[in-house]
Design a protein around this motif. Structure first.
Motif, PDB file in Angstrom:
ATOM      1  N   PRO A 131      65.679  17.177  94.721  1.00 14.53           N
ATOM      2  CA  PRO A 131      66.728  16.312  94.166  1.00 14.53           C
ATOM      3  C   PRO A 131      67.392  16.965  92.953  1.00 14.53           C
ATOM      4  CG  PRO A 131      64.828  14.997  94.756  1.00 14.53           C
ATOM      5  CD  PRO A 131      64.417  16.433  94.948  1.00 14.53           C
ATOM      6  N   VAL A 132      68.658  16.673  92.769  1.00 14.56           N
ATOM      7  CA  VAL A 132      69.448  17.412  91.775  1.00 14.56           C
ATOM      8  C   VAL A 132      69.422  16.811  90.375  1.00 14.56           C
ATOM      9  CG1 VAL A 132      70.968  18.478  93.464  1.00 14.56           C
ATOM     10  CG2 VAL A 132      71.521  16.199  92.597  1.00 14.56           C
ATOM     11  N   TYR A 133      69.073  15.518  90.268  1.00 16.17           N
ATOM     12  CA  TYR A 133      69.041  14.883  88.955  1.00 16.17           C
ATOM     13  C   TYR A 133      67.649  14.296  88.718  1.00 16.17           C
ATOM     14  CZ  TYR A 133      74.140  15.156  89.352  1.00 16.17           C
ATOM     15  OH  TYR A 133      75.438  15.602  89.516  1.00 16.17           O
ATOM     16  N   ALA A 245      66.170   7.334  88.288  1.00 19.09           N
ATOM     17  CA  ALA A 245      66.776   6.880  89.550  1.00 19.09           C
ATOM     18  C   ALA A 245      66.334   5.479  89.940  1.00 19.09           C
ATOM     19  CB  ALA A 245      66.433   7.869  90.665  1.00 19.09           C
ATOM     20  N   GLU A 246      65.170   5.048  89.484  1.00 20.72           N
ATOM     21  CA  GLU A 246      64.673   3.717  89.843  1.00 20.72           C
ATOM     22  C   GLU A 246      65.049   2.668  88.797  1.00 20.72           C
ATOM     23  OE1 GLU A 246      63.575   4.029  92.806  1.00 20.72           O
ATOM     24  OE2 GLU A 246      63.473   6.209  92.644  1.00 20.72           O
ATOM     25  N   GLY A 247      65.714   3.089  87.746  1.00 21.58           N
ATOM     26  CA  GLY A 247      66.166   2.144  86.726  1.00 21.58           C
ATOM     27  C   GLY A 247      65.078   1.638  85.810  1.00 21.58           C
ATOM     28  N   ILE A 248      63.929   2.321  85.751  1.00 20.22           N
ATOM     29  CA  ILE A 248      62.847   1.844  84.895  1.00 20.22           C
ATOM     30  C   ILE A 248      63.053   2.318  83.464  1.00 20.22           C
ATOM     31  CG2 ILE A 248      61.280   1.863  86.870  1.00 20.22           C
ATOM     32  CD1 ILE A 248      59.953   4.326  85.697  1.00 20.22           C
ATOM     33  N   ASP A 249      62.400   1.616  82.526  1.00 24.88           N
ATOM     34  CA  ASP A 249      62.501   1.961  81.108  1.00 24.88           C
ATOM     35  C   ASP A 249      61.740   3.256  80.815  1.00 24.88           C
ATOM     36  OD1 ASP A 249      64.016  -0.277  80.577  1.00 24.88           O
ATOM     37  OD2 ASP A 249      62.264  -1.548  80.166  1.00 24.88           O
ATOM     38  N   PRO A 250      62.013   3.873  79.664  1.00 24.48           N
ATOM     39  CA  PRO A 250      61.339   5.137  79.330  1.00 24.48           C
ATOM     40  C   PRO A 250      59.819   5.022  79.370  1.00 24.48           C
ATOM     41  CG  PRO A 250      63.161   4.737  77.826  1.00 24.48           C
ATOM     42  CD  PRO A 250      63.029   3.499  78.653  1.00 24.48           C
ATOM     43  N   THR A 251      59.186   6.002  79.978  1.00 26.24           N
ATOM     44  CA  THR A 251      57.723   6.053  80.076  1.00 26.24           C
ATOM     45  C   THR A 251      57.135   7.063  79.101  1.00 26.24           C
ATOM     46  OG1 THR A 251      57.926   7.643  81.899  1.00 26.24           O
ATOM     47  CG2 THR A 251      57.733   5.312  82.487  1.00 26.24           C
ATOM     48  N   TRP A 252      57.973   7.843  78.451  1.00 22.89           N
ATOM     49  CA  TRP A 252      57.544   8.783  77.434  1.00 22.89           C
ATOM     50  C   TRP A 252      58.732   9.068  76.522  1.00 22.89           C
ATOM     51  CZ3 TRP A 252      60.496  13.196  77.771  1.00 22.89           C
ATOM     52  CH2 TRP A 252      61.058  13.493  79.022  1.00 22.89           C
ATOM     53  N   MET A 253      58.464   9.661  75.381  1.00 21.65           N
ATOM     54  CA  MET A 253      59.514   9.915  74.409  1.00 21.65           C
ATOM     55  C   MET A 253      59.566  11.401  74.066  1.00 21.65           C
ATOM     56  SD  MET A 253      60.872   6.997  74.024  1.00 21.65           S
ATOM     57  CE  MET A 253      61.971   7.332  72.650  1.00 21.65           C
ATOM     58  N   PRO A 254      60.739  11.888  73.678  1.00 23.75           N
ATOM     59  CA  PRO A 254      60.853  13.305  73.260  1.00 23.75           C
ATOM     60  C   PRO A 254      60.053  13.583  71.997  1.00 23.75           C
ATOM     61  CG  PRO A 254      63.017  12.356  73.732  1.00 23.75           C
ATOM     62  CD  PRO A 254      62.047  11.222  73.698  1.00 23.75           C
ATOM     63  N   SER A 458      61.694  10.949  92.054  1.00 23.22           N
ATOM     64  CA  SER A 458      61.193   9.706  92.645  1.00 23.22           C
ATOM     65  C   SER A 458      61.934   9.417  93.942  1.00 23.22           C
ATOM     66  CB  SER A 458      61.360   8.545  91.653  1.00 23.22           C
ATOM     67  OG  SER A 458      62.720   8.392  91.273  1.00 23.22           O
ATOM     68  N   GLU A 459      61.621   8.316  94.552  1.00 22.68           N
ATOM     69  CA  GLU A 459      62.131   8.010  95.886  1.00 22.68           C
ATOM     70  C   GLU A 459      63.650   8.048  95.962  1.00 22.68           C
ATOM     71  OE1 GLU A 459      61.950   4.395  99.250  1.00 22.68           O
ATOM     72  OE2 GLU A 459      60.798   4.246  97.365  1.00 22.68           O
ATOM     73  N   ASN A 460      64.322   7.519  94.968  1.00 25.53           N
ATOM     74  CA  ASN A 460      65.780   7.423  95.011  1.00 25.53           C
ATOM     75  C   ASN A 460      66.491   8.503  94.191  1.00 25.53           C
ATOM     76  OD1 ASN A 460      66.078   5.020  96.675  1.00 25.53           O
ATOM     77  ND2 ASN A 460      65.115   3.927  94.964  1.00 25.53           N
ATOM     78  N   SER A 461      65.770   9.549  93.809  1.00 26.43           N
ATOM     79  CA  SER A 461      66.429  10.643  93.095  1.00 26.43           C
ATOM     80  C   SER A 461      67.512  11.243  93.991  1.00 26.43           C
ATOM     81  CB  SER A 461      65.407  11.713  92.716  1.00 26.43           C
ATOM     82  OG  SER A 461      64.503  11.230  91.742  1.00 26.43           O
ATOM     83  N   PRO A 462      68.733  11.387  93.476  1.00 23.15           N
ATOM     84  CA  PRO A 462      69.845  11.848  94.326  1.00 23.15           C
ATOM     85  C   PRO A 462      69.666  13.289  94.791  1.00 23.15           C
ATOM     86  CG  PRO A 462      70.520  11.716  92.017  1.00 23.15           C
ATOM     87  CD  PRO A 462      69.161  11.111  92.097  1.00 23.15           C
ATOM     88  N   ARG A 463      70.032  13.513  96.045  1.00 23.97           N
ATOM     89  CA  ARG A 463      69.941  14.845  96.624  1.00 23.97           C
ATOM     90  C   ARG A 463      71.327  15.440  96.781  1.00 23.97           C
ATOM     91  NH1 ARG A 463      65.299  16.839  98.455  1.00 23.97           N
ATOM     92  NH2 ARG A 463      63.451  15.492  98.409  1.00 23.97           N
ATOM     93  N   LEU A 464      71.332  16.750  97.000  1.00 25.53           N
ATOM     94  CA  LEU A 464      72.584  17.481  97.089  1.00 25.53           C
ATOM     95  C   LEU A 464      73.339  17.117  98.351  1.00 25.53           C
ATOM     96  CD1 LEU A 464      74.401  19.797  95.977  1.00 25.53           C
ATOM     97  CD2 LEU A 464      73.065  21.346  97.393  1.00 25.53           C
ATOM     98  N   SER A 465      74.637  16.823  98.185  1.00 23.65           N
ATOM     99  CA  SER A 465      75.546  16.665  99.315  1.00 23.65           C
ATOM    100  C   SER A 465      76.184  18.018  99.551  1.00 23.65           C
ATOM    101  CB  SER A 465      76.610  15.604  99.011  1.00 23.65           C
ATOM    102  OG  SER A 465      77.578  15.558 100.036  1.00 23.65           O
ATOM    103  N   PHE A 466      75.717  18.730 100.597  1.00 20.47           N
ATOM    104  CA  PHE A 466      76.124  20.122 100.795  1.00 20.47           C
ATOM    105  C   PHE A 466      77.621  20.260 100.955  1.00 20.47           C
ATOM    106  CE2 PHE A 466      77.136  23.726 103.549  1.00 20.47           C
ATOM    107  CZ  PHE A 466      76.608  24.752 102.791  1.00 20.47           C
TER     108      PHE A 466
END
Length: 474
Positions: A131-133, A245-254, A458-466
């Motif tokens: 996935p690209v993003y 991609a799943e719209g969840i809140d941050p699970t870790w911080m920088p 994750s499941e809905n992470s966007p993939r490349l549209s060739f």
């Protein structure tokens, strides 16, 4: 503007001097006739004195003009030299490498490097990319580029963001497109208190939650009138957004560099590289130890074009790398740690004072902190990696160094880092992604890094549209 002003002044002085000299010459030539004319009237003594005084004055004025012109020229030259020296010593570095600036070889019949880059993008075999993003924190823009009361539009990660700084000094991130009629509120939008007003119809959205708080011509604001507010975190001179991609809140911080907040480390420069590659290719270099001993061993003075870096003139010098990469255990499983020692050798002997010890933390998919120590002080490279398009990455390096150190040394280090990255760019811009690489035992860290990096998809992470990517140009 200063140079133009000085050139204009000097030009006027030169023209004035020439004109005055010519006029003075004509006057001096006419003085004998004037003397003869007036001599006939019997005023010889007075006229001789007058003619002599005028001649001496005009001759002295001519030399005075030449002296003034010479003095001003010397002052201007000294001012340029001093300004250049001060810039080298104290001004931060700002280096930007666009996609066509480097990393491509010539194509017969194609003159423009931009055209070469686009041809390679269209023709290159991309490979079966992940996935690209990825999911995680990504830098949108440097903090210093968003002053209080200003807004900026940033398009990355397949999204369009409006970044602004409220009157409270905090940074906020909203969807760029107004839900009313689609105007980009990051372009021309007004910051009012801690809200951002759309430049089209004046709808005003609150930074903390995206809710519309004012519609100038409406008696009532609908409850559904709001735009998306994105999680925002500001640290280390960066304004970052949480993308998942799943719209969840941050699970870790920088990670936060306290030395930057306290002012012990100050900003000394920035480099930017635009790279044609999948995002995972770039942080994967941290675990690819073998490439350090091959691609980055030749001395940087040999250049960045990989066809010529094995120049025998510089063969006596080389870069030495000792490195080890490991993922950290929970709860810091989003961090990969690289311990690196770099030095420069001549005929196999380490040059004194060139040893640099670096602790590298890869924090998520797009943030890297490279803390270093040397005999000349300490600091950090802040590396950020943000996808501008599915196969187009913006890689930045900012260096923060001890406040007392003039910018000259950090800038030299940053340029050296940029040249090493330039070599990588020539690989990245032309390679294909191999999903199942043919690895040997010594490459095991590459496979380990890929398993670690997979946690950011994750499941809905966007993939490349060739089709879309294959036809894109820049």
């Amino acid at each position: 503007m200063a140079k133009l002003l000085w050139v204009t002044i000097l030009s006027c002085i030169i023209l004035g001097a020439i004109t005055v000299t010519q006029v003075h010459g004509e006057i001096l030539e006419s003085l004998p006739f004037l003397g003869q004319f007036l001599n006939a009237e019997g005023s010889l003594g007075f006229l001789e004195i007058l003619r002599s005084a005028i001649a001496n004055f005009l001759t002295g004025a001519r030399w005075m003009w030449l002296g003034v012109l010479t003095l001003l020229s010397l002052v201007y030259t000294a001012w340029l030299v001093v300004r250049k020296i001060l810039s080298i010593l104290f001004s931060p570095l700002n280096l930007h490498r666009a996609l066509g600036d480097l990393g491509y070889t010539e194509i017969e019949g194609v003159k423009s490097q931009k055209d070469v880059a686009n041809i390679v993008r269209r023709r290159r075999k991309i490979g079966d990319v992940p996935p690209v993003y990825p999911n995680g924190w990504f830098s949108l823009i440097a903090s210093r580029d968003v002053p209080k009361g200003q807004a900026r539009s940033v398009s990355v990660l397949g999204q369009h963001f409006a970044v602004f700084r409220g009157e409270d000094g905090k940074a906020y991130i909203l969807d760029a497109y107004c839900p009313h009629m689609g105007a980009n509120i990051g372009i021309g939008g007004r910051v009012i208190d801690n809200c951002l007003q759309c430049p089209f119809h004046g709808w005003t959205f609150r930074g903390e939650d995206g809710k519309c708080v004012n519609i100038p011509y409406a008696k009532k604001i609908p409850d559904i009138a709001k735009t998306k507010q994105w999680p925002c975190f500001e640290a280390n001179g960066q304004i970052m957004v949480w993308h998942h991609a799943e719209g969840i809140d941050p699970t870790w911080m920088p990670e936060v560099m306290p030395e930057i907040d306290t002012g012990d480390w100050t900003f000394k420069g920035k480099t930017v590289h635009i790279i044609n590659a999948h995002i995972e290719e770039i942080p994967e270099n941290g675990a690819d130890l073998a490439h350090l001993h091959h691609l980055h061993k030749p001395f940087i003075a040999a250049g960045v074009d990989l066809r010529y870096i094995y120049n025998p003139i510089y063969a006596m010098f080389s870069h030495k790398w000792v490195a080890q990469w490991e993922p950290l255990p929970a709860p810091d499983q989003h961090i990969g740690e690289l311990n690196l020692v770099h030095s420069i050798e001549v005929w196999g002997y380490t040059i004194p004072f060139t040893t640099l010890s670096v602790t590298v933390h890869q924090v998520g998919p797009g943030l890297v902190n490279l803390k270093f120590k040397s005999v000349f002080g300490s600091g950090v490279f802040i590396q950020t990696l943000t996808p501008e398009e599915p196969m187009l990455q913006r890689l930045t390096h900012e260096i923060y160094y001890d406040w007392w150190m003039p910018a000259f040394l950090p800038k030299l280090m940053l340029r050296g880092e940029a040249m090493q990255v330039d070599r990588d760019v020539m690989i990245w811009n032309n390679k294909t992604y191999v999903s199942k690489p043919m690895l040997v035992k010594e490459d095991q860290l590459i496979a380990k890094h890929r398993r670690w990096y997979s946690q950011f998809f994750s499941e809905n992470s966007p993939r490349l549209s060739f089709q879309k990517e294959n036809n894109s140009e820049w």
